[in-house]
Design a protein around this motif. Structure first.
Motif, PDB file in Angstrom:
ATOM      1  N   ARG A 312      39.897  33.421  25.944  1.00  0.00           N
ATOM      2  CA  ARG A 312      39.199  32.797  24.916  1.00  0.00           C
ATOM      3  C   ARG A 312      38.264  34.060  24.198  1.00  0.00           C
ATOM      4  NH1 ARG A 312      38.517  27.895  28.226  1.00  0.00           N
ATOM      5  NH2 ARG A 312      39.890  26.272  27.625  1.00  0.00           N
ATOM      6  N   PRO A 316      41.562  35.319  20.489  1.00  0.00           N
ATOM      7  CA  PRO A 316      41.379  34.800  18.924  1.00  0.00           C
ATOM      8  C   PRO A 316      41.693  35.956  17.910  1.00  0.00           C
ATOM      9  CG  PRO A 316      39.752  33.893  20.347  1.00  0.00           C
ATOM     10  CD  PRO A 316      40.408  34.898  21.254  1.00  0.00           C
ATOM     11  N   GLU A 328      39.046  27.075  13.248  1.00  0.00           N
ATOM     12  CA  GLU A 328      39.392  26.047  14.111  1.00  0.00           C
ATOM     13  C   GLU A 328      40.834  25.856  14.288  1.00  0.00           C
ATOM     14  OE1 GLU A 328      37.832  26.126  11.127  1.00  0.00           O
ATOM     15  OE2 GLU A 328      35.669  25.461  12.102  1.00  0.00           O
ATOM     16  N   GLU A 331      41.411  28.563  17.297  1.00  0.00           N
ATOM     17  CA  GLU A 331      41.073  27.994  18.341  1.00  0.00           C
ATOM     18  C   GLU A 331      42.042  26.826  19.008  1.00  0.00           C
ATOM     19  OE1 GLU A 331      37.266  25.279  20.359  1.00  0.00           O
ATOM     20  OE2 GLU A 331      37.253  26.194  18.363  1.00  0.00           O
ATOM     21  N   GLU A 332      42.726  26.148  18.215  1.00  0.00           N
ATOM     22  CA  GLU A 332      43.539  25.039  18.460  1.00  0.00           C
ATOM     23  C   GLU A 332      44.880  25.513  18.854  1.00  0.00           C
ATOM     24  OE1 GLU A 332      46.049  21.503  16.207  1.00  0.00           O
ATOM     25  OE2 GLU A 332      44.536  22.390  15.332  1.00  0.00           O
ATOM     26  N   GLU A 335      44.156  26.857  22.393  1.00  0.00           N
ATOM     27  CA  GLU A 335      44.256  25.634  23.419  1.00  0.00           C
ATOM     28  C   GLU A 335      45.514  25.207  23.787  1.00  0.00           C
ATOM     29  OE1 GLU A 335      41.731  25.285  25.202  1.00  0.00           O
ATOM     30  OE2 GLU A 335      40.554  26.500  23.782  1.00  0.00           O
ATOM     31  N   ASN A 376      34.045  27.450  28.423  1.00  0.00           N
ATOM     32  CA  ASN A 376      34.246  28.714  28.071  1.00  0.00           C
ATOM     33  C   ASN A 376      33.143  29.887  28.700  1.00  0.00           C
ATOM     34  OD1 ASN A 376      35.377  31.143  26.954  1.00  0.00           O
ATOM     35  ND2 ASN A 376      34.541  30.950  24.719  1.00  0.00           N
TER      36      ASN A 376
END
Length: 396
Positions: A312, A316, A328, A331-332, A335, A376
């Motif tokens: 994490r 990114p 966002e 991040e999606e 995940e 996280n």
């Protein structure tokens, strides 16, 4: 004039930023950290505070490069010439250096100046050290790194990756050690960092101001208390700072013994492949960061929880499959990759990030390390809370 520095352990919130800084402190080979966020979110305060909780280092007295008196491989030419015949180098202990690079710095100010004219006239090599020399074995901090000239950013990243600074002028060269933890901060409203430079940072994260009213009140009250009585405020956090310093020191000592199994190496590689990260920096960064996290948690082997939390921070800014994506969306995407690589035993709830606020480390409830892995940074700050409780019990 002595200037008091806001304590690292007094920072309210921003656990993700503090975690990234601490992991780089445990293993500077991670490659530094890029912190992006709005102005006034504590980025510069956190970096300056970090230098004050890091363990002191032994250096050769009078050496401008902060050479380690016990490591010949990373000595400057002058110290090496004295060390090899068996001379006992005078040693002093000093705080880890924090060097701030101004945006107006010239190339010579950064890398140093090789006086070619004097070399040609006298035959003696004369080198005037720059900021990279001063930052050796310490922290090099660049505020508004996105506004720094591209060629200077390239110089910094090359030195951070190689651990040396090579200066060449008119066929004459000089090399000296330049191992430092590179920290860059930036406000994305003022421009982005070029992708080829972005990839060279080991970790990256985005910070924002606290949205919860109680947290914002804590920020204000602590800042006002610090401004009114800096020395008294700092003294109030002395025990917490001492504990954190000891934990970083112990984690550094434990790091070489932390094992990484073939299975965990495979998980790190799989995560990098899932997001189609270019090259191999992502794979290596995940493993190094996971090892640093395991060392901080006083564990002997990397687990998938460590791999997942490391990803994490590492992935990114390396996700290339979402063009012009928002934070966002990135991040999606990350995940989704974590869910696909996770153990069959882990449920979707285990992998999803927490939507709640993370309390500051001294106020965290006592939990089993790993129970907040989805947040996280939950493992590290739960661990710190438990250590603080144990430390306070012994002191009382």
């Amino acid at each position: 004039m002595k200037r008091s520095v806001f304590p690292f352990t007094a920072l309210v919130g921003q656990e993700k930023m503090k975690t990234a800084l601490l992991l780089n402190a445990v293993d500077p080979a991670i490659g530094g950290v890029l912190i992006s966020g709005q102005k006034g979110t504590g980025k510069s305060t956190a970096v300056r505070a970090l230098a004050h909780i890091l363990p002191q280092i032994d250096v050769v007295q009078g050496c401008p490069y902060n050479c380690d008196p016990a490591d010949e491989r990373m000595m400057c030419p002058s110290c090496r010439e004295r060390f090899r015949p068996g001379e006992s180098l005078p040693t002093v202990s000093r705080p880890m250096p924090l060097v701030e690079l101004p945006l107006s710095a010239t190339e010579d100010r950064v890398i140093g100046t090789l006086h070619v004219e004097q070399i040609l006239a006298t035959g003696e090599r004369r080198f005037e050290p720059g900021l990279l020399a001063a930052a050796n074995r310490g922290i090099l901090y660049v505020d508004e790194v996105n506004l720094l000239d591209d060629h200077l950013v390239d110089i910094l990243l090359d030195a951070a990756a190689s651990g040396v600074n090579l200066v060449e002028r008119e066929g004459i060269s000089f090399v000296h050690p330049a191992r430092f933890m590179l920290v860059g901060t930036m406000n994305p409203e003022e421009g982005e960092l070029r992708p080829q430079f972005l990839d060279r940072f080991g970790l990256s994260l985005t910070v924002a101001g606290e949205s919860e009213a109680m947290q914002r009140r804590r920020v204000v009250s602590r800042r006002i208390a610090f401004d009114l009585d800096p020395e008294g405020f700092v003294a109030g956090y002395a025990d917490d700072e001492e504990l954190l310093t000891a934990l970083v020191d112990r984690a550094r000592a434990r790091l070489p013994q932390v094992m990484v199994s073939d299975e965990m190496l495979g998980r790190a590689v799989a995560l990098a492949q899932e997001v189609k990260a270019q090259g191999h920096r992502a794979d290596i960064g995940i493993v190094k960061t996971a090892r640093a996290l395991a060392a901080f948690l006083e564990e002997d082997e990397v687990r998938f929880d460590h791999i997942r939390d490391a990803a994490r921070f590492v992935l990114p800014h390396r996700i290339t499959t979402v063009a012009l994506a928002t934070a966002e969306q990135i991040e999606e995407k990350l995940e989704e990759a974590l869910r696909r690589v996770a153990d069959d035993r882990e449920t979707a709830d285990d992998v999803q990030p927490s939507t709640g606020q993370i309390e500051e480390w001294e106020d965290l409830p006592m939990q089993v390390p790993g129970s907040m892995a989805a947040s996280n940074v939950g493992m590290l700050f739960t661990f710190l809370a438990e250590k603080k409780k144990s430390f306070s019990t012994r002191m009382n």
